[in-house]
Design an enzyme around this catalytic site. Structure first.
Site, short mmCIF file in Angstrom:
data_model
loop_
_atom_site.label_atom_id
_atom_site.label_comp_id
_atom_site.label_asym_id
_atom_site.label_seq_id
_atom_site.Cartn_x
_atom_site.Cartn_y
_atom_site.Cartn_z
N LYS A 195 0.86 -1.19 0.00
CA LYS A 195 0.00 0.00 0.00
C LYS A 195 0.90 1.24 0.00
CE LYS A 195 -4.23 1.24 2.47
NZ LYS A 195 -4.88 1.10 3.77
C1 E4P Z 1 -8.16 1.69 4.22
O1 E4P Z 1 -7.43 1.26 3.41
C2 E4P Z 1 -7.99 3.00 4.90
O2 E4P Z 1 -6.72 3.07 5.46
C3 E4P Z 1 -9.07 3.19 5.90
O3 E4P Z 1 -10.28 2.73 5.34
C4 E4P Z 1 -9.19 4.59 6.46
O4 E4P Z 1 -10.36 4.66 7.22
P1 E4P Z 1 -10.65 5.83 8.27
O5 E4P Z 1 -10.97 7.08 7.50
O6 E4P Z 1 -11.84 5.34 9.05
O7 E4P Z 1 -9.42 5.98 9.10
#
Ligand code: E4P
Length: 217
Positions: free
Chosen positions: A88
């Site tokens: 990622k």
């Molecule tokens: C997923 O890949 C993201 O890191 C995550 O969904 C972020 O979510 P949040 O806005 O609830 O922190």
């Protein structure tokens, strides 16, 4: 639409997997820190355990660095943990370059922190396997996250881009439903939003009556 769970919590990953509907996992540094995972070895072991738990589904592991060379080195180590690791990478200039390098070298990527259609186009051009628009954070800032999913889905269909749209930052079960209708390929959600899809008061009332009447037979 594929279902990913957005957590680094092993018990929650197991619960979603046991439900039989889990296709993968996404994590980020905040989610890993929440589980108290500290130190390089512990982090690598935690990702390995997650990969073994989900049994074949993609697991996104985020790089902590933000420069091209460091991201490449870190991503290579993450990808070596397990064949299902997806590296990622943040939507920044060096991140786009790193995604292109990973793509050219057969390593799957998830471009994270997508907040506009322009960013989604760049990530697709670099060959990202997944792109993650953060719909809840867009809603939090007074815009419409689901509308961005629709816009990206339309652009990708017209242009034939192959990246999968991974709707992230899900806050509610209704977000999941709206993302499915808007054309998301994947939705990554907290466990409570996934389990929230089960709920309807008329189901509870209907079942209570069936259970009661079944006793009369
Ligand atoms: C997923 O890949 C993201 O890191 C995550 O969904 C972020 O979510 P949040 O806005 O609830 O922190």
């Amino acid at each position: 639409m594929k279902f990913f769970i957005d957590t680094a919590n092993l018990a929650q990953i197991k619960e979603a997997h046991d439900l039989g509907i889990l296709d993968g996992v996404t994590t980020n540094p905040s989610l890993m820190a929440k589980e108290g995972v500290k130190g390089n070895d512990a982090i690598m072991n935690h990702y390995k355990t997650i990969c073994e738990l989900v049994d074949g589904g993609d697991v996104s592991a985020e790089v902590f660095s933000t420069t091209y060379n460091e991201m490449i080195e870190e991503g290579k180590k993450l990808a070596a943990i397990h064949k299902n690791i997806v590296v990622k990478v943040p939507m920044i200039k060096d991140g786009v370059k790193a995604i292109k390098w990973f793509t050219d070298n057969g390593i799957k990527t998830n471009c994270t922190l997508i907040f506009s259609a322009g960013q989604a186009i760049l990530a697709a051009k670099a060959g990202a396997t997944y792109i993650s628009p953060f719909i809840g954070r867009i809603d939090d800032s007074g815009w419409d996250g689901v509308q961005l999913i629709e816009e990206i889905a339309q652009i990708y269909a017209v242009q034939g881009f192959k990246s999968e749209i991974l709707a992230a930052s899900i806050r509610t079960p209704n977000h999941i439903v709206k993302c499915a209708a808007a054309g998301a390929d994947v939705c990554t959600s907290p466990l409570d939003s996934i389990l929230g899809l089960l709920k309807h008061p008329l189901t509870d009332i209907g079942l209570a009556k069936f259970v009661e009447d079944a006793k009369k037979m």
